[in-house]
Scaffold this motif. Sequence first.
Motif, PDB file in Angstrom:
ATOM      1  N   TYR A  88     -45.838 131.314  54.463  1.00  0.00           N
ATOM      2  CA  TYR A  88     -45.787 131.128  53.018  1.00  0.00           C
ATOM      3  C   TYR A  88     -47.027 130.393  52.525  1.00  0.00           C
ATOM      4  O   TYR A  88     -47.487 129.440  53.148  1.00  0.00           O
ATOM      5  CB  TYR A  88     -44.540 130.330  52.619  1.00  0.00           C
ATOM      6  N   GLY A  89     -47.552 130.856  51.412  1.00  0.00           N
ATOM      7  CA  GLY A  89     -48.709 130.214  50.798  1.00  0.00           C
ATOM      8  C   GLY A  89     -50.027 130.863  51.150  1.00  0.00           C
ATOM      9  O   GLY A  89     -51.056 130.530  50.584  1.00  0.00           O
ATOM     10  N   GLY A  90     -49.995 131.820  52.067  1.00  0.00           N
ATOM     11  CA  GLY A  90     -51.208 132.549  52.417  1.00  0.00           C
ATOM     12  C   GLY A  90     -51.275 133.848  51.642  1.00  0.00           C
ATOM     13  O   GLY A  90     -50.265 134.507  51.413  1.00  0.00           O
ATOM     14  N   CYS A  91     -52.462 134.214  51.223  1.00  0.00           N
ATOM     15  CA  CYS A  91     -52.667 135.439  50.448  1.00  0.00           C
ATOM     16  C   CYS A  91     -52.486 136.665  51.342  1.00  0.00           C
ATOM     17  O   CYS A  91     -53.069 136.736  52.429  1.00  0.00           O
ATOM     18  CB  CYS A  91     -54.067 135.438  49.838  1.00  0.00           C
ATOM     19  N   ALA A  92     -51.682 137.614  50.878  1.00  0.00           N
ATOM     20  CA  ALA A  92     -51.472 138.857  51.612  1.00  0.00           C
ATOM     21  C   ALA A  92     -52.701 139.757  51.553  1.00  0.00           C
ATOM     22  O   ALA A  92     -52.805 140.708  52.322  1.00  0.00           O
ATOM     23  CB  ALA A  92     -50.264 139.601  51.055  1.00  0.00           C
ATOM     24  N   PRO A 107     -43.837 131.044  42.292  1.00  0.00           N
ATOM     25  CA  PRO A 107     -43.517 130.740  43.690  1.00  0.00           C
ATOM     26  C   PRO A 107     -43.429 131.975  44.592  1.00  0.00           C
ATOM     27  O   PRO A 107     -43.609 131.866  45.801  1.00  0.00           O
ATOM     28  CB  PRO A 107     -42.162 130.035  43.617  1.00  0.00           C
ATOM     29  N   ALA A 108     -43.178 133.134  44.029  1.00  0.00           N
ATOM     30  CA  ALA A 108     -43.088 134.354  44.833  1.00  0.00           C
ATOM     31  C   ALA A 108     -44.423 135.094  44.905  1.00  0.00           C
ATOM     32  O   ALA A 108     -44.477 136.226  45.404  1.00  0.00           O
ATOM     33  CB  ALA A 108     -42.007 135.272  44.272  1.00  0.00           C
ATOM     34  N   ALA A 109     -45.516 134.466  44.462  1.00  0.00           N
ATOM     35  CA  ALA A 109     -46.828 135.120  44.484  1.00  0.00           C
ATOM     36  C   ALA A 109     -47.192 135.538  45.904  1.00  0.00           C
ATOM     37  O   ALA A 109     -47.068 134.755  46.842  1.00  0.00           O
ATOM     38  CB  ALA A 109     -47.898 134.190  43.918  1.00  0.00           C
ATOM     39  N   ARG A 110     -47.654 136.773  46.044  1.00  0.00           N
ATOM     40  CA  ARG A 110     -48.075 137.296  47.343  1.00  0.00           C
ATOM     41  C   ARG A 110     -49.568 137.128  47.577  1.00  0.00           C
ATOM     42  O   ARG A 110     -50.020 137.175  48.713  1.00  0.00           O
ATOM     43  CB  ARG A 110     -47.769 138.786  47.443  1.00  0.00           C
ATOM     44  N   MET A 111     -50.310 136.997  46.477  1.00  0.00           N
ATOM     45  CA  MET A 111     -51.767 136.990  46.579  1.00  0.00           C
ATOM     46  C   MET A 111     -52.370 135.847  45.787  1.00  0.00           C
ATOM     47  O   MET A 111     -51.772 135.383  44.809  1.00  0.00           O
ATOM     48  CB  MET A 111     -52.344 138.309  46.049  1.00  0.00           C
TER      49      MET A 111
END
Length: 128
Positions: A88-92, A107-111
């Motif tokens: 969690y917290g790392g950019c996809a 909080p649900a940001a993927r990027m």
Amino acid sequence: MQHLTDDDIKQFDAQLRGQREAVLAAIRQRLHQGGDPDQLALANHFADVREQAEADLLGDTDIGQLQLELADLEALDYALGRIAGDAYGGCAGCGEPIALPRLRAQPAARMCLACQEALEKQGPPVPH
């Protein structure tokens, strides 16, 4: 890559779980609007609509809203899965840490913001 503290992770986990429960409640409410939990509202509320055009519009609106809620649920589950997997917290996109202010806002940001903006600039694929 861990830029979040254990307390940060616990707070995001609790927030994401709360949001997930709220989305599930909204989906349940949308599907059972008639008050009878044994009947699905999307399938049954058209019996009261007199005009087909109105029924079509109501159906499209209900289905569109349900699709948005299901997409929110998927994003929340993805974020919770990343918490469970210590990612969690790392950019996809680029793998760099997502800025804490962005995670607090989404909080649900993927990027990270840069990767998200680059993705949005690409636009949807054009069918051939």
